[in-house]
Structures are given as structure tokens and as C-alpha cells.
Scaffold this motif. Sequence first.
Motif, mmCIF file in Angstrom:
data_model
loop_
_atom_site.group_PDB
_atom_site.id
_atom_site.type_symbol
_atom_site.label_atom_id
_atom_site.label_comp_id
_atom_site.label_asym_id
_atom_site.label_seq_id
_atom_site.Cartn_x
_atom_site.Cartn_y
_atom_site.Cartn_z
ATOM 1 N N PHE A 93 0.808 -1.216 0.000
ATOM 2 C CA PHE A 93 0.000 0.000 0.000
ATOM 3 C C PHE A 93 0.852 1.282 0.000
ATOM 4 N N GLN A 94 1.553 1.578 1.102
ATOM 5 C CA GLN A 94 2.398 2.775 1.174
ATOM 6 C C GLN A 94 3.810 2.345 1.577
ATOM 7 N N ALA A 112 7.870 -0.801 4.678
ATOM 8 C CA ALA A 112 6.493 -0.773 4.198
ATOM 9 C C ALA A 112 5.568 -0.274 5.305
ATOM 10 N N LEU A 113 4.948 0.858 5.031
ATOM 11 C CA LEU A 113 4.025 1.418 6.013
ATOM 12 C C LEU A 113 2.726 0.624 6.065
ATOM 13 N N GLY A 114 2.281 0.153 4.924
ATOM 14 C CA GLY A 114 1.060 -0.639 4.879
ATOM 15 C C GLY A 114 -0.191 0.207 4.733
ATOM 16 N N ARG A 115 -1.326 -0.434 4.784
ATOM 17 C CA ARG A 115 -2.623 0.237 4.643
ATOM 18 C C ARG A 115 -2.795 1.283 5.746
ATOM 19 N N LEU A 116 -3.238 2.472 5.362
ATOM 20 C CA LEU A 116 -3.347 3.549 6.341
ATOM 21 C C LEU A 116 -4.556 3.410 7.253
ATOM 22 N N GLU A 176 -1.298 -7.586 6.185
ATOM 23 C CA GLU A 176 -0.151 -8.417 6.555
ATOM 24 C C GLU A 176 1.154 -7.929 5.936
ATOM 25 N N GLU A 177 1.095 -7.362 4.733
ATOM 26 C CA GLU A 177 2.319 -6.990 4.015
ATOM 27 C C GLU A 177 2.803 -5.610 4.445
ATOM 28 N N ARG A 178 3.297 -5.558 5.665
ATOM 29 C CA ARG A 178 3.857 -4.315 6.209
ATOM 30 C C ARG A 178 4.963 -4.676 7.184
ATOM 31 N N GLY A 179 5.870 -3.726 7.394
ATOM 32 C CA GLY A 179 7.029 -3.982 8.233
ATOM 33 C C GLY A 179 8.306 -3.716 7.456
ATOM 34 N N LEU A 180 9.402 -4.350 7.847
ATOM 35 C CA LEU A 180 10.694 -4.156 7.183
ATOM 36 C C LEU A 180 11.039 -5.401 6.365
ATOM 37 N N TYR A 181 11.283 -5.183 5.069
ATOM 38 C CA TYR A 181 11.610 -6.271 4.156
ATOM 39 C C TYR A 181 13.047 -6.155 3.670
ATOM 40 N N ASN A 211 -0.091 -6.657 12.376
ATOM 41 C CA ASN A 211 -0.725 -6.222 11.132
ATOM 42 C C ASN A 211 -1.221 -4.789 11.177
ATOM 43 N N ASP A 212 -1.026 -4.125 12.307
ATOM 44 C CA ASP A 212 -1.422 -2.724 12.443
ATOM 45 C C ASP A 212 -0.226 -1.782 12.541
ATOM 46 N N THR A 213 0.990 -2.318 12.457
ATOM 47 C CA THR A 213 2.191 -1.507 12.646
ATOM 48 C C THR A 213 3.112 -1.629 11.444
ATOM 49 N N GLY A 214 3.414 -0.501 10.812
ATOM 50 C CA GLY A 214 4.285 -0.510 9.646
ATOM 51 C C GLY A 214 5.578 0.237 9.894
#
Length: 220
Positions: free
Chosen positions: A155-156, A174-178, A183-188, A205-208
Motif C-alpha cells: 500500500f504505502q 512498508a508502512l502498509g494500509r493507512l 499483513e504486508e507491512r514492516g521491514l523487508y 498487522n497494524d504496525t508498519g
Amino acid sequence: MQRLLVPSLIACLLGVVSPVAARSKKSAPEAAGASPSVTAADVQGLAWRGIGPAIASGRVADFAVDPENRHRYFVAVASGGVWKTENAGTTWQPVFDAEGSYSIGCVTLDPQSSNVVWVGTGENNPRNSVSYGDGVYKSVDGGETWKNMGLKKSFQIGRIVVHPTNPNIVYVGALGRLYGPNEERGLYKTEDAGKSWKKILHVDNDTGVIEMKMSPANPD
């Protein structure tokens, strides 16, 4: 003390009264509108310049300057793709118009090769009018062509950092959905130049991740 206050008071009163008095004593031609106060000759040396927009689509998200050529750099626009200049901003070329997202969060150059450009889509400023992206893009020819390297549901994207000596190692925050969990958020991290990704930091899943920095003394 009274001798000091009286002149000061008089000066203030004159400052207020004088413009009013001056306006009431216009010359006859000016009062009749025969002679404008500003003529074309007065402004002939002025030129138009851009001063916005400062809101909505005018947001700049990131810069990436070529360390070997300071006149060449890329600009990521939050709501307007990626732009490139080779003459320090005199002219601009849009280089991302044919790709899947117009909302951009960050742009990064490979320290080993300034022709390798990484772009993270999805504006990285959580605000009321934000568009989302479709993952990470990479160009190996200075922005002429692009390839989507995955993380399409991030997302962002807040930041992309490339290892200074190993271009195969890249980190993506990855900030993820605002406005909801995903699930696809965090550090990659990739160790094969983007062919595959591993999530190396995941809180929930709420922390990016919106920002990270690499130590210049120790990139590990």
C-alpha cells in the motif's frame, strides 16, 4: 519622564494620521483616474514563477540526487509519479507515467550505479487524501524502463535503502494500509536484487515501517 513620553506619543499619532492626510490630498489627474499608479514600465523586469500548489497534488515525497552529477536527480511526487532532471531543474521529464501507480512514497539510487533506480509506490504521508501504490519498482537504465519487483500489497512505502557495497541487498520499509490492518507491512529485505523478499521486522498487522537509516560505518 514626561518630557520623554510626550514626543513619543506625538510621533505615533503622526504615523497614523499622515497616510490618511496624504490620501485625501490626491492630485487632480490622479483623482480623475487619468494616470495609473503602476505602469507597464514599472513591472517589465518581473517574471512569473511557480509558488505551488502547496496542498493536494503538489506534495513532493522524496529526492534522489546523483552523487557523481549534481545536476541529475529524480523527484518522487506524492500524487504525480516520478520526474527526472539532468540540468538541475531547468527542465523536467516524467519517467513513471506508464507504470501502475501515480502515488509515490520514495525514490533511491543504487550507490554503486546511479542508473539503477528504486521507487516505492504509495505516498508515505498519512493524511486525509492519500492514494495507495502497487509495490516496489526498479529501473536499470536511469528511469527509461521499469519493472515491478513485488510487495504489491504494501500500500504505502516509506523508505528504500540500498547496501553501499552490495547492490543485491536492499531494504524496504512498508508502512502498509493507512486505515486498516494488512499483513504486508514492516521491514523487508532482499539479497537477490528484488527477486525475492523476506520480512525481517514485523510487529503486527497494524504496525508498519515508514523510515530507517543505515549506519555509514557499518551497513550491517
